[in-house]
Motif scaffolding. Structure first.
Motif, PDB file in Angstrom:
ATOM      1  N   UNK A  25       0.834  -1.204   0.000  1.00  0.00           N
ATOM      2  CA  UNK A  25       0.000   0.000   0.000  1.00  0.00           C
ATOM      3  C   UNK A  25       0.875   1.262   0.000  1.00  0.00           C
ATOM      4  N   UNK A  26       1.965   1.220   0.763  1.00  0.00           N
ATOM      5  CA  UNK A  26       2.878   2.370   0.805  1.00  0.00           C
ATOM      6  C   UNK A  26       3.481   2.617  -0.571  1.00  0.00           C
ATOM      7  N   UNK A  27       3.912   1.534  -1.236  1.00  0.00           N
ATOM      8  CA  UNK A  27       4.482   1.691  -2.574  1.00  0.00           C
ATOM      9  C   UNK A  27       3.437   2.187  -3.564  1.00  0.00           C
ATOM     10  N   UNK A  28       2.220   1.719  -3.388  1.00  0.00           N
ATOM     11  CA  UNK A  28       1.118   2.121  -4.267  1.00  0.00           C
ATOM     12  C   UNK A  28       0.826   3.616  -4.130  1.00  0.00           C
ATOM     13  N   UNK A  29       0.746   4.092  -2.882  1.00  0.00           N
ATOM     14  CA  UNK A  29       0.480   5.519  -2.641  1.00  0.00           C
ATOM     15  C   UNK A  29       1.652   6.362  -3.120  1.00  0.00           C
ATOM     16  N   UNK A  30       2.879   5.915  -2.791  1.00  0.00           N
ATOM     17  CA  UNK A  30       4.066   6.669  -3.191  1.00  0.00           C
ATOM     18  C   UNK A  30       4.178   6.758  -4.711  1.00  0.00           C
ATOM     19  N   UNK A  31       3.871   5.665  -5.394  1.00  0.00           N
ATOM     20  CA  UNK A  31       3.914   5.674  -6.862  1.00  0.00           C
ATOM     21  C   UNK A  31       2.911   6.641  -7.453  1.00  0.00           C
ATOM     22  N   UNK A  32       1.695   6.659  -6.902  1.00  0.00           N
ATOM     23  CA  UNK A  32       0.668   7.585  -7.399  1.00  0.00           C
ATOM     24  C   UNK A  32       1.053   9.043  -7.159  1.00  0.00           C
ATOM     25  N   UNK A  33       1.580   9.317  -5.961  1.00  0.00           N
ATOM     26  CA  UNK A  33       1.986  10.688  -5.645  1.00  0.00           C
ATOM     27  C   UNK A  33       3.136  11.127  -6.561  1.00  0.00           C
ATOM     28  N   UNK A  34       4.103  10.241  -6.777  1.00  0.00           N
ATOM     29  CA  UNK A  34       5.243  10.583  -7.632  1.00  0.00           C
ATOM     30  C   UNK A  34       4.817  10.851  -9.070  1.00  0.00           C
ATOM     31  N   UNK A  36      -0.193  19.858  -4.397  1.00  0.00           N
ATOM     32  CA  UNK A  36      -1.300  19.491  -5.293  1.00  0.00           C
ATOM     33  C   UNK A  36      -1.374  17.977  -5.483  1.00  0.00           C
ATOM     34  N   UNK A  37      -0.217  17.328  -5.691  1.00  0.00           N
ATOM     35  CA  UNK A  37      -0.179  15.875  -5.914  1.00  0.00           C
ATOM     36  C   UNK A  37      -0.696  15.121  -4.692  1.00  0.00           C
ATOM     37  N   UNK A  38      -0.266  15.543  -3.505  1.00  0.00           N
ATOM     38  CA  UNK A  38      -0.697  14.874  -2.270  1.00  0.00           C
ATOM     39  C   UNK A  38      -2.197  15.068  -2.054  1.00  0.00           C
ATOM     40  N   UNK A  39      -2.696  16.274  -2.303  1.00  0.00           N
ATOM     41  CA  UNK A  39      -4.137  16.534  -2.147  1.00  0.00           C
ATOM     42  C   UNK A  39      -4.951  15.672  -3.107  1.00  0.00           C
ATOM     43  N   UNK A  40      -4.484  15.558  -4.367  1.00  0.00           N
ATOM     44  CA  UNK A  40      -5.218  14.759  -5.362  1.00  0.00           C
ATOM     45  C   UNK A  40      -5.233  13.281  -4.991  1.00  0.00           C
ATOM     46  N   UNK A  41      -4.069  12.724  -4.652  1.00  0.00           N
ATOM     47  CA  UNK A  41      -3.972  11.290  -4.380  1.00  0.00           C
ATOM     48  C   UNK A  41      -4.725  10.927  -3.109  1.00  0.00           C
ATOM     49  N   UNK A  67      -7.065  12.623  -1.668  1.00  0.00           N
ATOM     50  CA  UNK A  67      -8.493  12.863  -1.881  1.00  0.00           C
ATOM     51  C   UNK A  67      -9.161  11.690  -2.571  1.00  0.00           C
ATOM     52  N   UNK A  68      -8.462  11.112  -3.575  1.00  0.00           N
ATOM     53  CA  UNK A  68      -9.009   9.946  -4.263  1.00  0.00           C
ATOM     54  C   UNK A  68      -9.061   8.734  -3.345  1.00  0.00           C
ATOM     55  N   UNK A  69      -8.000   8.550  -2.529  1.00  0.00           N
ATOM     56  CA  UNK A  69      -7.978   7.431  -1.578  1.00  0.00           C
ATOM     57  C   UNK A  69      -9.152   7.526  -0.604  1.00  0.00           C
ATOM     58  N   UNK A  70      -9.397   8.741  -0.137  1.00  0.00           N
ATOM     59  CA  UNK A  70     -10.507   8.950   0.791  1.00  0.00           C
ATOM     60  C   UNK A  70     -11.848   8.708   0.107  1.00  0.00           C
ATOM     61  N   UNK A  87      -9.319   4.201   3.196  1.00  0.00           N
ATOM     62  CA  UNK A  87      -8.968   4.391   4.613  1.00  0.00           C
ATOM     63  C   UNK A  87      -9.829   3.473   5.485  1.00  0.00           C
ATOM     64  N   UNK A  88     -11.110   3.372   5.144  1.00  0.00           N
ATOM     65  CA  UNK A  88     -12.015   2.476   5.893  1.00  0.00           C
ATOM     66  C   UNK A  88     -11.560   1.028   5.729  1.00  0.00           C
ATOM     67  N   UNK A  89     -11.100   0.683   4.516  1.00  0.00           N
ATOM     68  CA  UNK A  89     -10.616  -0.681   4.283  1.00  0.00           C
ATOM     69  C   UNK A  89      -9.385  -0.979   5.131  1.00  0.00           C
ATOM     70  N   UNK A  90      -8.512   0.005   5.281  1.00  0.00           N
ATOM     71  CA  UNK A  90      -7.325  -0.168   6.139  1.00  0.00           C
ATOM     72  C   UNK A  90      -7.731  -0.391   7.589  1.00  0.00           C
ATOM     73  N   UNK A  91      -8.679   0.425   8.047  1.00  0.00           N
ATOM     74  CA  UNK A  91      -9.137   0.289   9.429  1.00  0.00           C
ATOM     75  C   UNK A  91      -9.758  -1.086   9.665  1.00  0.00           C
ATOM     76  N   UNK A  92     -10.539  -1.554   8.697  1.00  0.00           N
ATOM     77  CA  UNK A  92     -11.189  -2.858   8.857  1.00  0.00           C
ATOM     78  C   UNK A  92     -10.174  -3.996   8.852  1.00  0.00           C
TER      79      UNK A  92
END
Length: 202
Positions: free
Chosen positions: A6-15, A70-75, A77-80, A85-90
């Motif tokens: 998940x970390x690599x996935x988020x980092x890749x999208x942000x990059x 901008x990149x962090x807000x977009x990524x 925002x889409x994750x939310x 986030x709910x899936x991570x909590x579950x």
């Protein structure tokens, strides 16, 4: 394994978003805003090409933090919006782990950003002044031949009756000088424009 993926996935999208926006915003700042101003002052295309490395460095000074935000807000925002986030909590994973890629990227980019700010002030701005100063004759003479006058945004203005070869016929120069910005007027029968590159003087 899931948090690592998940970390690599988020980092890749942000990059990906960051690099795409960084190139776009840097080009916009460099070519549209700075380029338009230089063209308005009479700087020719060849001089703008010489100025481009300096302009790009100054543009990056502003575009890096803006595009990262901008990149962090977009990524995120889409994750939310996708309820990830709910899936991570579950799955019993702390939502704070989602922010690790952003912290890591911010930390990695902070050092080059400090270097960019330093170089933009100490190298790019003086470099731009040198290029413009070396091209000043190519800027002034065509403007004076066609319009008989030239005005700079820095408070320098010149008016001539005619231009013969490199000689200005009956030029009148207005400029502000001194700490109190006193207006100085210079009249002459004939004059020439010359540049002292060693002292950076016109």
């Amino acid at each position: 394994m899931f948090p690592g993926k998940f970390t690599r996935y988020v980092l890749g999208d942000v990059l990906k978003m960051f690099l795409l926006m960084l190139i776009s915003m840097t080009m916009v700042i460099s070519l549209i805003f700075v380029g338009q101003q230089l063209v308005a002052e009479g700087v020719n295309t060849l001089t703008i090409l010489k100025l481009f490395p300096y302009i790009s460095l100054i543009a990056l000074q502003y575009s890096v933090p803006a595009t990262l935000l901008f990149a962090i807000c977009c990524v995120y925002g889409r994750i939310s919006a996708d309820n990830e986030i709910i899936a991570l909590k579950s799955a019993g994973i702390s939502p704070m782990r989602v922010f690790r890629p952003a912290w890591f990227l911010g930390l990695v980019l902070s050092l080059p950003s400090v270097w960019l700010n330093d170089q933009a002030v100490s190298w790019a701005r003086p470099g731009m002044q040198q290029v413009v100063l070396r091209s000043i004759e190519e800027i002034l003479y065509p403007a004076l031949r066609s319009q008989r006058s030239y005005t700079s945004e820095k408070g320098f203005s010149i008016h001539v009756e005619d231009v013969q070869d490199k000689w200005l016929i009956k030029p009148t120069i207005w400029m502000f000088s001194g700490s109190n910005s006193q207006l100085i007027t210079i009249h002459s029968e004939k004059a020439r424009i010359s540049v002292n590159l060693d002292k950076d003087l016109l």
